[in-house]
Design a protein around this motif. Structure first.
Motif, PDB file in Angstrom:
ATOM      1  N   GLU A 278       4.115  -7.698   5.635  1.00 23.11           N
ATOM      2  CA  GLU A 278       2.877  -7.469   4.887  1.00 23.11           C
ATOM      3  C   GLU A 278       2.987  -7.695   3.380  1.00 23.11           C
ATOM      4  N   THR A 279       4.116  -7.338   2.778  1.00 22.50           N
ATOM      5  CA  THR A 279       4.167  -7.512   1.316  1.00 22.50           C
ATOM      6  C   THR A 279       4.404  -8.978   0.941  1.00 22.50           C
ATOM      7  N   LEU A 282       1.087 -10.520   1.000  1.00 21.39           N
ATOM      8  CA  LEU A 282       0.300 -10.254  -0.210  1.00 21.39           C
ATOM      9  C   LEU A 282       0.699 -11.212  -1.327  1.00 21.39           C
ATOM     10  N   ARG A 293       8.149  -7.543  -1.172  1.00 17.92           N
ATOM     11  CA  ARG A 293       8.130  -6.567  -2.276  1.00 17.92           C
ATOM     12  C   ARG A 293       8.844  -5.302  -1.822  1.00 17.92           C
ATOM     13  N   LYS A 295       9.125  -1.389  -1.274  1.00 22.76           N
ATOM     14  CA  LYS A 295       8.148  -0.311  -1.118  1.00 22.76           C
ATOM     15  C   LYS A 295       8.857   1.005  -1.398  1.00 22.76           C
ATOM     16  N   PRO A 299       1.305  -0.706  -0.027  1.00 22.47           N
ATOM     17  CA  PRO A 299       0.136  -1.570  -0.217  1.00 22.47           C
ATOM     18  C   PRO A 299      -1.179  -0.793  -0.144  1.00 22.47           C
ATOM     19  N   GLY A 303      -1.811  -2.741  -3.465  1.00 21.98           N
ATOM     20  CA  GLY A 303      -1.609  -3.855  -2.547  1.00 21.98           C
ATOM     21  C   GLY A 303      -1.998  -5.186  -3.133  1.00 21.98           C
ATOM     22  N   LEU A 304      -2.986  -5.839  -2.530  1.00 22.79           N
ATOM     23  CA  LEU A 304      -3.389  -7.175  -2.968  1.00 22.79           C
ATOM     24  C   LEU A 304      -3.961  -7.123  -4.393  1.00 22.79           C
ATOM     25  N   SER A 309      -5.137  -1.563  -0.558  1.00 26.16           N
ATOM     26  CA  SER A 309      -5.477  -2.521   0.491  1.00 26.16           C
ATOM     27  C   SER A 309      -5.108  -1.997   1.870  1.00 26.16           C
TER      28      SER A 309
END
Lengths: 519, 166
Positions: A278-279, A282, A293, A295, A299, A303-304, A309
């Motif tokens: 997911e990152t 983004l 990214r 964490k 996110p 997030g975005l 997000s």
């Protein structure tokens, strides 16, 4: 002839059916209809997911839809000449009522209820089959109430990580940012998985409806679908569906007459497996290299474009409308343990009856492989099964009685992931599979963290050394250390889980590493 | 600068102009450039960088990160063979070897006559009908060596109309 209502003939248009010749079948059937002025109408539906029967043609009758298949290229002309539209029980391709075909009848289709049934781009079909009922219900609820329904349904992320969807939504709802986003992860890169593609190609409005509901729930007015480049037909159908939804007021301003607004942009990936993380996704959506990214920040909070997000998989979002329509309890009553609802499993690889099986959690893997899958396609004995994509463990037969449930899989060092199941017959060499897992990680690593970037390259070398009989036991020790480092120190699941298939191959299929035996 | 590359630069500048205000514009721009020109020429990098207020290194870094973006022109057709597990389970290793041998190229190379560029792909999502290959936007399922030869010969003889993306 009766001019009023032509009989509908359904011929799928999804990627897999077309990869087996459905377009040509449709073309020839249409040509026959036109030339003979037959009272028939071709509808290009999605696939029911019974892929060994594709191209499967259905004819609407008073008793329901009857099916024929597989209508392959070498029999299409005879098939048309047989006047299949007059139901012919004696035709060798006759399959009877579609809904009575065991593979389909024994499923619990909730998210996939409309898939293969409707014309994917007919918003009327969609509405007639229960579409937008969930949205209607959502519009009568407060944001917190919508999130509460999703939380109580027990829905967990269908992309593979299985994080509770409602909790993710609650986190975004609780932020006070003016700009929030709904991001749909449609970067379905795991081998053996195709449920996202099927859904987008066969029932795209359900994804759109799910995203709109998510937007209303958390206060986001913009959605993005990050779709992989390998799915051009899904892109075409999805973009057209978005256009239609806009025209009918289900996207844009004042959705379905309410005060809510929501729009969706489709963005295309560029062949990077890691962008399903997911990152990394983004970063890619922001126009950057798809590097993972660290964490936190989550996110859901940052997030975005730095905004809160919701990031959900296609199937998670497409399951939301039915949860809102039928209620949390109706969904939650399916499943086992903490795995609630259903999962669309995808039978792939060397399997006789390959296709999509949506089932409540809790059945066994063996049920899927044997009762639905019918054993291997080659007819040899089944040796190994990889569940959950390229980062999933290889399971030997002794583990096939495991329940299809997130926790049960974790308990045996495996994962259900996105529900892809790849079967191998006894001709597979598991040392090649172990090597490929490391090779794939080396090709697809984003390069951000060392254990994954370098560990995978060293992993290939060490496995080669073992197989070549170069100090095998010392190299095995090295490989185990390397796997431990990758598992413990990688930034994301790519490096962290690549050791799963490698170690499972070593543990369960030692006979495929003969050099280790000799040392 | 040659005439050809001047016109390429103009095409790229037009694309940048059209997309530059979109959020996260770089990937949409690179897709548009590759759809238009077949690849992302090195002359495009500066134009894109200027349009998006990025460094050339930023743009180059993105192009080189993604397998899909190419910096040199491909052959007339692009043939992708799926190398992932589901296809492996149905014999894709043999299919790959056959393709390399019969086309006399390795992955990421173009045949001498400029007809076919052979690329690996890690999953076409057609896993119920493995092994799979893709030509342009058309996916083929249950592909064995014989079927692949037929697809290739139809491509080279021009018998198959391949729908190109966008």
């Amino acid at each position: 002839m009766n001019k009023t209502v032509p009989t509908r003939i359904f011929i799928p248009r999804d990627t897999t059916s077309c990869s087996l010749g459905a377009d040509r079948v449709a073309e020839l059937v249409q040509q026959t209809i036109s030339e003979n002025e037959l009272p028939l109408q071709v509808v290009r539906n999605g696939s029911r997911g019974l892929y060994w029967l594709e191209p499967m043609i259905e004819v609407e009758t008073e008793a329901g839809r009857i099916a024929y298949g597989p209508v392959t290229d070498d029999c299409i002309e005879d098939f048309i000449a047989s006047q299949f539209w007059k139901p012919n029980e004696n035709h060798p391709l006759y399959l009877g009522l579609t809904q009575e075909i065991g593979f389909l009848k024994n499923q619990q289709r909730l998210t996939f209820a409309r898939v293969g049934v409707i014309d994917p781009l007919s918003i009327d079909d969609y509405r007639q089959q229960g579409g937008f009922v969930g949205l209607g219900s959502a519009l009568t609820l407060s944001s917190a109430e919508i999130v509460s329904v999703v939380t109580r349904s027990g829905l967990r992320g269908r992309g593979g990580a299985a994080f509770p969807t409602g909790i993710k939504w609650q986190t975004v709802l609780d932020t006070d940012s003016e700009q929030k986003y709904i991001v749909c992860n449609a970067d379905e890169g795991d081998s053996g998985t195709y449920s996202d593609r099927m859904l987008m190609e066969s029932d795209p409005f359900s994804l759109i409806e799910g995203m709109v509901i998510a937007g209303i729930a958390v206060g986001a007015n913009q959605g993005f679908i990050y779709l992989r480049e390998e799915y051009p037909l899904a892109e075409e159908i999805l973009c057209k569906a978005i256009e239609i939804a806009n025209e009918h007021g289900y996207l844009g301003n004042n959705i379905a007459g309410s005060n809510s607004s929501f729009s969706i942009d489709v963005r295309i990936g560029a062949g990077a497996y890691i962008c399903g993380e997911e990152t990394a996704m983004l970063e890619s959506l922001e126009g950057k290299r798809g590097e993972v990214r660290p964490k936190p920040p989550l996110p859901a909070i940052k997030g975005l474009f730095g905004q809160p997000s919701v990031i959900n998989n296609v199937i998670s979002l497409a399951s939301v409308p039915i949860i809102l329509a039928d209620g949390a309890e109706a969904y939650e009553c399916y499943g086992a343990g903490r795995s609630r609802g259903t999962l669309p499993f995808q039978l792939a690889g060397n399997i006789k009856y390959a296709g999509l099986v949506e089932l409540a959690f809790g059945a066994t893997l063996r049920t899927l492989l044997n009762d639905f899958g019918g054993g291997t396609r080659t007819g040899k004995s089944m040796k190994a099964v990889q569940v959950g994509g390229p980062l999933g463990a290889y399971l030997p037969e002794s583990q096939w009685d495991v329940a299809l449930d997130y926790e049960a899989f974790v308990d045996i060092g495996a994962m259900l992931g996105h529900g892809g199941i790849v079967a191998f017959d006894d001709s597979v060499d598991m040392s090649e599979q172990a090597r490929f897992s490391m090779e794939f990680c080396a090709i697809e690593s984003c390069g951000k963290c060392t254990p994954c970037r370098i560990g995978s390259v060293r992993g290939v070398e060490v496995i080669d050394n073992i197989c070549n009989g170069e100090s095998p036991s010392q190299n095995l020790q090295l490989l185990n250390d390397l796997c431990e480092t990758m598992t413990d120190a990688s930034l994301c699941a790519m490096g962290g889980m690549t050791p799963f298939p490698v170690r499972s191959a070593l543990q369960h299929f030692a006979e495929d590493f003969p050099a280790l035996d000799k040392s | 600068m040659t005439k050809a590359s001047t016109s390429q630069v103009e095409v790229v500048a037009g694309i940048v102009q059209k997309h530059k205000d979109v959020s996260g514009a770089l990937l949409p721009i690179l897709h548009a450039v590759q759809n238009e020109l077949g690849y992302v020429p090195s002359s495009a990098v500066q134009v894109i960088a200027d349009g998006l207020n990025l460094s050339r290194a930023d743009v180059h870094g993105v192009i080189s990160f993604y397998h899909y973006f190419r910096s040199s022109p491909p052959g007339r057709h692009i043939l992708q063979i799926c190398r992932a597990e589901s296809c492996q389970a149905m014999g894709s290793r043999k299919l790959e070897a056959h393709a390399r041998q019969s086309l006399q190229v390795d992955f990421n190379q173009t045949t001498k006559d400029g007809e076919i560029t052979l690329l690996p792909v890690y999953c076409l999502g057609n896993c119920a009908c493995s092994p799979s290959v893709r030509v342009g936007d058309k996916v083929y399922g249950h592909v064995d060596s014989e079927k692949l030869d037929k697809i290739v010969s139809q491509l080279v003889s021009g018998a198959v109309e391949v729908r190109q993306h966008k």
